[in-house]
Motif scaffolding. Structure first.
Motif, PDB file in Angstrom:
ATOM      1  N   MET A  76      40.101  38.096 -28.778  1.00  0.00           N
ATOM      2  CA  MET A  76      39.751  38.330 -30.183  1.00  0.00           C
ATOM      3  C   MET A  76      38.452  39.129 -30.221  1.00  0.00           C
ATOM      4  N   ALA A 107      40.473  48.925 -33.831  1.00  0.00           N
ATOM      5  CA  ALA A 107      39.031  48.723 -33.896  1.00  0.00           C
ATOM      6  C   ALA A 107      38.418  48.932 -32.509  1.00  0.00           C
ATOM      7  N   PRO A 108      37.147  49.378 -32.458  1.00  0.00           N
ATOM      8  CA  PRO A 108      36.499  49.523 -31.152  1.00  0.00           C
ATOM      9  C   PRO A 108      36.355  48.160 -30.467  1.00  0.00           C
ATOM     10  N   ALA A 142      33.665  41.309 -33.524  1.00  0.00           N
ATOM     11  CA  ALA A 142      33.166  42.089 -34.660  1.00  0.00           C
ATOM     12  C   ALA A 142      34.279  42.332 -35.676  1.00  0.00           C
ATOM     13  N   ALA A 143      35.447  42.712 -35.198  1.00  0.00           N
ATOM     14  CA  ALA A 143      36.522  43.076 -36.132  1.00  0.00           C
ATOM     15  C   ALA A 143      37.334  41.866 -36.561  1.00  0.00           C
ATOM     16  N   GLY A 144      37.260  40.766 -35.814  1.00  0.00           N
ATOM     17  CA  GLY A 144      38.027  39.579 -36.171  1.00  0.00           C
ATOM     18  C   GLY A 144      39.520  39.766 -36.026  1.00  0.00           C
ATOM     19  N   VAL A 145      39.914  40.720 -35.225  1.00  0.00           N
ATOM     20  CA  VAL A 145      41.342  40.892 -34.960  1.00  0.00           C
ATOM     21  C   VAL A 145      41.601  40.752 -33.469  1.00  0.00           C
ATOM     22  N   SER A 173      34.223  45.672 -29.174  1.00  0.00           N
ATOM     23  CA  SER A 173      32.793  45.494 -29.432  1.00  0.00           C
ATOM     24  C   SER A 173      32.111  44.651 -28.358  1.00  0.00           C
TER      25      SER A 173
END
Ligand code: MGD
Ligand code: MGD
Ligand code: SF4
Ligand code: SF4
Ligand code: SF4
Ligand code: SF4
Ligand code: SF4
Ligand code: MO
Lengths: 290, 248, 936
Positions: B132, B41-42, B135-138, B44
């Motif tokens: 963490m 994921a980017p 935005a992606a929650g990862v 963020s």
């Protein structure tokens, strides 16, 4: 550490829930039918409610099922597995008790052991953290367990046991607070070892890497004022231990026990808030926040 | 990937030279740029143009002041990203197996498709190397640019981490710290490369080269001053000059 | 369970476009990775001569700049009051019409009523060409408030300067001394150079009141008292003279040290003795005869006398050996213990002489003498605004060059090296031109190098010909103009009033002005008729900056990835010591807004106004756009903006006819062109026949022009002579004393002017700013990534002051100068001169600017030190308010500032003060969150 509400509620209620399940599994009280129903409803409400609450802080709760896979190394995974196992076994036990009026003693004992193991696993999630010296100690699991069992005792009106366990919890808590206050200093980690520059002289964090905020600061560098913490500790101790014990010493039956439980619950929530809020993560050393 | 591999084929990592780092943040932003566009994921940013801008970065440059017993205070710029620890606690705490250490080269990665965003690995890391993504929650962390270092779409000399390629001062070195003949291992041996928080028992692969001694006062001898005067006045000087010019 | 399979070779991009970075003025080569026609990732270009692949934080954040929400969208016409930021969008046609309506009468009747000033752009040879065509004398770029002391100090002394015109021999230097640099224009090359030194374990000494950045990695830190470097340097010169640690051979051959100073009273007193042809005379040691300095085989004698005149060298010895400069006598003022000064001087001497080495390179000097070897002296220096931005900066720069030169370490291996088109003596530069003819072009280029009073830009009545009063007695050698005085002079109508103020790429209402509040008032002041005192303001910016709010007409520029540009040898090129290089920018993406490259807009405007150089004979537009100009413009026959791919076939370099495919060939070549300096021509350039011939060949000069370094500066002496009453151009009486004192032809030190204007017991603290490496002036703030790194700027306070005030983290302080007070947050720093406070430059922002929310920390906590600095010094008994500038060049003396500091209550609104009211944003505010990924 950041005192996340979901985690505070989770650890407190699931502790109480599994504590209660342990008593029920051991047949204390040996209930069947409607009264069993209400007991189990309370136990499941607390434990499952807690578990559900814990998923609120996940970034991707839809994948939570994956958390059962790493029981070989991860205390969080173990907790999940144990919780499910406990709930499943005690589910059968409860089903039989409620609907068949039967008490499956062996299953109950297994369930009770699992319930305590679950609480232990939960506590180990914190106690294993070398990065949080305040938690990284035997007193963490012991206190969690004692509180869970004390909660169970309260909920099952084992008044004497509850008084004793609460008293033990009180002592443990005092000890753990006092020890915790010097834990970071005793841990051997300081800004000097964190940077490797300690051998050159006194190290001080100058500018933070970013003036903007970040996850680490929000999650791991929570700070409570000393005075504020002292007040809260007093409050937590009074509510979690002192008042419930005094109430329990008044002979008064259910109402008093229920009141004692409620006060204890509020006290434990406060205690748990402090458990997180006062815990210093070594990463704070890099930010000069320790 | 419950547990850590017993051994890894290589021990790829970074060596960061604290004697050379000027604290320019080039590595920080280059890392953000590469990893926003690449692996997972980017990275963020929240409230990007507002009052409390927050974002995910895999590498951040701290600065510390050191006051030695004698002499003036020193300032040290201190880049920090994942150290790809051999005994990485972030891996073993992960309930989903999303965190793992690669068998072949020791790179510690997060499989974002499996990550539930519980944050436990970040708690377990003493170094603040995991963030963490809001935005992606990862969980995001330094990938050692695993998608660069073997990338056949890049020219061979570009197959190094983005931060290493960009560092203007050349303060970042990449290589196999498991091979004692590698350039990085030699550098570590030569310059006394050190571990951060060794007491945490994580056995970091990344090493830091300590700053060289600073402000070392040269010994001053009253009897043999640094610069012996050739003359004390103008006349003497001209006399000296005459002789000196002869010699040219 | 196995580990997941991951793609180790993902596709990096669809295409790489190579152009030039413009997140700052360093001009690194970049590879712009494109995905689906969009910018996906920016990295350094490994083949590029400037950065060789590395890229700084700003450069890597370029993607957040080209997509910044603050980008202007369309031409704007002011509708509300100035300063409020109320605009209506108009078309380019309307914008041009309005500009022509304002400019045409000015061009026709009195061109000087246009003041056209450009900021830190890199097209000065083009913008000045436009201004020349317009006919106004009032053109300059930003150098006057930036670093003219450094540029002029170097050029007047040795025909080249630190900064963009030269660099240390990073590969060979063993001892490097850095004076007053936090970052500089050569951002990446300096870091790369320091990295090389560190790799070799060479020694770095940082002279700076603040120990951060480059100075933090210095092996030795000299936390000098601001403004006293000249004293420190001259003290080392003193010690080197006393110890005879001087490169006598070098001084004799390559400098004017052996020249004779006329000591007879009269109009030539203090000038150098010359022969009939105007050549400097030296005495040959071999023959004892006085001959022209460049006679074949001459061995100039440093110790000779001639007709009663002594040499420059002897006068230097006398001057610098005096006790005034003894380490013991400068220790208190500089804050450097005498023993350390001795130790450093000894270190310089040791490395320069005991560690000297030779390169086996043959070369022939301008006297025709062949040398079989090149002697290396591995000591080098670099310096920038810490020296430059003081009112004694010019003389201090000169002192530093004198130090390098007496050690014989300029243009030798291991020392300091010029970058083409330097070396270039002042005689090879134009002089300033200012002759105005209504409706016609100016008589020549605006800016240049004066040789004496005759070259000043004065009207017959003695008043200033230029609005900024450059090249007047107040600052005779103001080689870059004085952009920082334009608004205040225009507001005061002194020397005259103007009609149109036209500015480009300079945030003059904010961080680039002293006295920010005052400037905002000058820009908005109205006269008794209710008209603005400065009638019309045209401004070109690419972003919604603070300055935008003060303009009447905005010409929106593109971002750097959307336009053509050239970084030309006619201007400020990207050369390296071993190569003449230039480069271009080209539109790697097309603008998605109604904006236009400013230079292209000038081509259009120039044509509409019929300016010389911008129309063909038939009156039609000459250059369609800037790309057309870059390709087809010729300064001199065969010499144009770019050196590469010249000639119709594109096969010539340096000189050659325009090539219609030139830009495409640059693009194919990675966006730049390199001509290597031939081996053997790469050192001793000012005197090296091979270099001189090569420079002529590629069009840098039209004839070889070897010269001597001017330890002794005759131009300065000529101004002193005028002040002493000689000549017909005479300074006003009130300036005679100052010119006499400060224009000493041999470097001197005097205390910064502010010290004698304010009570230094009361204002006992020095206040400085530094550039943050990851932020470029005001414009980095709109960048979502960079603003997370530097979104606030505390005032850093040294331990002594921190403790004396009982400061704690989170505290605020009031900081007061003779001019005003600010209230700001403080932070503690130990590695700091004990009497100095500082902050990061240009972090503070006006509310509403840059498409930030109004409660952005830059606007609430961030602050500018500029509120405390005034362009004029406080009055002190003589009824005069002297400019806060260097008396030689007019360089703004930013770092002379003195303050007092006291603990303050945290402001009720928790904001730093002064807190300027918000401007309205013509572009709205940026989005809440970003998840930037181009190739999904
Ligand atoms: N206190 C203090 N003040 C100082 C200094 C200091 O050291 N201390 N330093 C001084 C010095 S040396 C300098 S050079 C000045 C710098 O000050 P300025 O030259 O004013 O620098 P910027 O803030 O970068 O402003 C440049 C303007 O150009 C605009 N711009 C950026 N890119 C483009 C483009 O592509 N096209 C166009 N048309 N516009 C563009 C920006 O939006 C911005 O408004 O500050 C001076 N001010
Ligand atoms: N990242 C980034 N790069 C930039 C810029 C930017 O804004 N950001 N701006 C560009 C521009 S326009 C310019 S002009 C250059 C300027 O580049 P620098 O010359 O590096 O300018 P400053 O950052 O102002 O740093 C001045 C230094 O001088 C020191 N100093 C102040 N007074 C004295 C003194 O009396 N003696 C000594 N020895 N030191 C002193 C200060 O502590 C500071 O470290 O940078 C250019 N490069
Ligand atoms: S890029 Fe290099 S010099 Fe700059 S902060 Fe990172 S490690 Fe340090
Ligand atoms: S640095 Fe932290 S995240 Fe990286 S491997 Fe070590 S413990 Fe894990
Ligand atoms: S956040 Fe993701 S990677 Fe980290 S422990 Fe949780 S599941 Fe594993
Ligand atoms: S190795 Fe790659 S991911 Fe890691 S810090 Fe460097 S650029 Fe970032
Ligand atoms: S120094 Fe940085 S911002 Fe400036 S041109 Fe180079 S890469 Fe771009
Ligand atoms: Mo500047």
């Amino acid at each position: 550490m950041h005192p996340a509400h979901s985690i505070i509620i989770f650890t407190v209620t699931s502790g109480l829930g599994f504590g209660l399940l342990a008593f029920l599994g051991l047949g204390q009280p040996a209930v069947t039918g409607w009264s069993a129903f209400w007991y189990f409803a309370l136990a499941y409400g607390l434990s499952v409610g807690g578990l559900v609450s814990s998923t609120f802080h996940l970034g991707n709760p839809q994948r939570a099922w994956r958390a059962f896979s790493q029981w070989r190394s991860s205390w969080l995974s173990r907790e999940g597995v144990l919780a499910v196992a406990t709930l499943a076994i005690m589910g059968i036990y409860a089903f039989c008790a409620v609907f068949m009026g039967q008490t499956l003693t062996v299953l109950g004992i297994i369930g009770a052991i699992l319930a305590l193991c679950t609480v232990f696993a939960t506590s180990m999630i914190y106690a294993q953290m070398k990065t949080v010296p305040r938690w990284n100690h035997w007193s963490t699991p012991v206190l969690f367990m004692v509180l869970a069992v004390a909660g169970g005792a309260l909920l099952t009106a084992h008044v004497l046991l509850a008084v004793i366990l609460l008293a033990v919890a009180g002592f443990l808590q005092m000890f753990s607070w006092t020890r915790g206050d010097t834990a970071l200093a005793q841990s051997g980690s300081d800004i000097g070892t964190a940077t490797g520059l300690g051998v050159r002289g006194m190290v001080r964090a100058f500018e933070p890497p970013h003036t903007g905020n970040n996850y680490l600061l929000k999650e791991m560098v929570h700070k409570v004022g000393r005075k504020h913490a002292q007040k809260l500790r007093m409050l937590a101790f009074i509510l979690m231990v002192l008042v419930p014990v005094l109430l329990l010493l008044i002979p008064g039956g259910w109402v008093i026990v229920a009141l004692a439980f409620l006060v204890h619950l509020v006290g434990t929530l406060t205690q748990r808030w402090l458990f997180f809020a006062e815990a210093e993560h070594v990463v704070g050393l890099y930010y000069g926040k320790r | 990937m419950t547990t850590l591999p017993q051994t890894t084929g290589k021990k790829l990592g970074l060596v960061i030279d604290l004697d050379t780092c000027v604290g320019c943040h080039a590595c920080v932003v280059s890392c953000k740029g590469w990893n926003t566009e690449n692996y997972g994921a980017p990275l963020s940013d929240q409230d990007a143009y507002g009052s409390d801008p927050t974002g995910t970065f895999l590498n951040r440059v701290h600065s510390f002041e050191v006051q030695p017993e004698t002499g003036p205070a020193q300032l040290i710029h201190f880049p920090k990203s994942c150290l790809h620890c051999e005994d990485a606690p972030c891996v073993t705490v992960c309930p989903t197996g999303a965190s793992y250490k690669r068998q072949e080269d020791g790179i510690v990665l997060v499989n974002e498709d499996a990550c539930i965003g519980c944050g436990l690995c970040a708690w377990a890391c003493p170094y603040g190397a995991r963030e963490m993504d809001a935005a992606a929650g990862v969980m995001k962390k330094c990938t050692l640019c695993v998608d660069r270092i073997y990338n056949e779409n890049l020219p061979e000399d570009d197959r190094v981490p983005s931060c290493v390629r960009t560092c203007p001062a050349g303060a970042r070195h990449f290589g196999d710290l498991g091979d004692e003949n590698s350039d990085v291992s030699k550098l570590v041996a030569e310059r006394g490369g050190m571990d951060l928080m060794p007491e945490q028992g994580t056995k970091p692969v990344n090493k830091y080269l300590p700053p060289r001694p600073k402000d070392v006062e040269p010994e001053f001898d009253i009897l043999a001053p640094y610069l012996e005067p050739v003359a004390t006045d103008q006349k003497g000087f001209l006399g000296w000059l005459d002789k000196a010019l002869e010699k040219i | 369970m196995g580990q997941p399979k991951i793609d180790l070779s993902p596709k990096v991009s669809d295409e790489v476009r190579k152009t030039t970075c413009y997140m700052c003025a360093c001009r690194c080569g970049i590879n712009v990775h494109m995905k689906e026609g969009k910018v996906a990732y920016i990295e350094g270009n490994k083949d590029h001569p400037v950065n060789k692949g590395v890229l700084c934080a700003k450069g890597s954040a370029g993607i957040m700049q080209v997509n910044a929400p603050s980008r202007l969208q369309k031409p704007l016409k002011r509708v509300g009051e100035r300063g409020k930021g109320e605009f209506e969008e108009i078309s380019w046609e309307e914008a041009y019409d309005l500009a022509v309506e304002w400019l045409e009468p000015v061009h026709k009747k009195n061109p000087e009523k246009l003041a056209f000033f450009t900021g830190r752009d890199q097209s000065q040879s083009f913008t000045s060409f436009w201004a020349q065509g317009f006919g106004t004398p009032n053109y300059a770029a930003h150098g006057g408030f930036c670093s003219v002391n450094m540029a002029a100090g170097g050029i007047y002394t040795m025909g080249g300067a630190f900064w963009e015109f030269g660099q240390p021999d990073w590969d060979r230097t063993k001892l490097f001394m850095l004076f007053g640099v936090a970052e500089d224009h050569d951002s990446n090359p300096i870091k790369m150079g320091l990295g090389k030194l560190k790799e070799r374990g060479a020694k770095v000494i940082g002279v700076n009141p603040i120990r951060s950045g480059y100075n933090a990695i210095a092996d030795e830190w000299v936390g000098i008292t601001p403004g006293t470097d000249g004293l420190f340097i001259l003290s080392m010169v003193h010690l080197l003279f006393k110890a005879g640690k001087l490169d006598l051979n070098y001084l004799a051959q390559f400098t004017n040290a052996p020249a004779f100073i006329d000591e007879k009273d009269g109009p030539n007193k203090g000038l150098l003795l010359r022969d009939k042809d105007g050549k400097i005379i030296v005495k040959d040691r071999a023959t004892g005869k006085a001959v022209a300095f460049d006679k074949k085989g001459v061995k100039p004698d440093l110790g000779a006398t001639y007709k009663g005149a002594r040499t420059v060298f002897q006068q230097m010895a006398e001057k610098y050996m005096s006790d005034e400069y003894a380490p013991e006598n400068v220790a208190a003022a500089t804050g450097i213990p005498a023993e350390r000064i001795r130790a450093m001087a000894a270190d310089l001497a040791r490395v320069a002489f005991d560690e000297a080495f030779e390169l086996d390179k043959e070369w022939t000097d301008f006297r025709g003498e062949k040398h079989t070897k090149m002697v290396g002296r591995p000591v080098s220096f670099h310096s920038m605004r810490g020296v430059s931005a003081h009112s004694n900066g010019f003389q201090t720069c000169r002192a530093l060059h004198i130090l390098q030169i007496i050690l014989g370490t300029v243009e030798v291996p291991g020392g300091f090296r010029f970058k083409p088109p330097y070396p270039k003596p002042i005689t090879a530069h134009p002089k300033p031109h200012y002759k105005v003819t209504p409706g016609a072009a100016l008589d020549g280029p605006h800016l240049g190098y004066v040789h004496g009073p005759d070259d000043l830009c004065l009207k017959p009545d003695g008043s200033a010909a230029r609005i900024d009063k450059a090249y007047t007695w107040e600052n005779p050698m103001s080689a870059h103009g004085l952009m920082h005085m334009v608004i205040s002079n225009a507001h005061a109508k002194d020397p005259y009033d103007i009609d149109v103020l036209f500015m480009y790429m300079a945030n003059m209402s904010w961080n680039s002005s002293m006295n920010t509040g005052g400037v905002m008032k000058m820009l908005t002041d109205k006269d008794e008729n209710g008209d603005y005192v400065i009638p019309k303001i045209i401004y070109s910016d690419a972003y919604s900056s603070e300055m935008v709010a003060f303009a009447d007409l905005i010409l929106p520029d593109t971002t750097y990835l959307e336009r053509h540009d050239c970084i030309s040898l006619l201007d400020r090129p990207i050369c390296e010591a071993e190569g003449a290089n230039d480069s271009i920018r080209w539109p790697v993406i097309e603008p998605d807004r109604d904006v236009k490259g400013f230079q292209s807009a000038l081509c259009d405007l120039g044509a509409r106004l019929g300016l010389k150089g911008f129309v063909n004979e038939d009156g039609s537009q000459k250059y369609k756009d800037y790309a057309d100009y870059i390709t087809n413009h010729e300064r001199r026959p065969g010499v144009g903006p770019l050196i590469g791919f010249r000639g119709e076939d594109g096969k010539s370099e340096g000189r050659g006819a325009p090539n219609p495919n030139q830009l495409q060939q640059y693009i194919d070549n990675g966006g730049f062109y390199e001509i290597h300096v031939p081996d053997g021509a790469d050192f001793y350039k000012p005197w090296n026949a091979d270099y001189q011939d090569w420079a002529v060949k590629i069009g840098i000069y039209d004839a070889p022009q070897p010269y001597l370094f001017e330890l002794y500066s005759e131009p300065m002496r000529r101004f002193q002579l005028a002040a002493e009453g000689h000549g017909d151009r005479q300074p006003p009486d009130h300036l005679r004393g100052r010119i006499g004192e400060t224009m000493d032809p041999l470097p001197i030190w005097y205390a910064p002017f502010e010290d004698s204007r304010v009570d230094i017991e009361e204002f006992n603290v020095h206040a400085l700013t530094q550039r943050p490496m990851a932020m470029y002036h005001s414009w980095g703030t709109q960048n979502a990534w960079l603003r997370q790194i530097h979104g606030r700027n505390p005032l850093f306070v040294p331990t002594k002051i921190w403790e004396a005030n009982g400061f704690e983290d989170g505290d605020w302080a009031s900081v007061t100068s003779a001019h005003g007070t600010i209230i700001v947050p403080v932070a503690h720093m130990a590695a700091l001169n004990e009497n100095t406070v500082w902050t990061w430059n240009a972090i503070g922002k006006r509310k509403g600017a840059w498409a930030l929310k109004e409660d952005a920390p830059e606007a609430t906590k961030g602050f500018l030190l500029n509120h405390l600095i005034h362009e004029l010094l406080p009055e002190n008994g003589d009824g005069m308010r002297w400019a806060n500038s260097d008396p030689v060049t007019g360089q703004a003396a930013w770092f002379d500032l003195r303050v007092k500091i006291a603990k303050a209550d945290a402001p009720a609104d928790a904001m730093s003060h002064p807190n300027i009211e918000a401007q309205k944003s013509p572009v709205g505010v940026g989005p809440q969150d970003l998840e930037w990924k181009v190739g999904q």
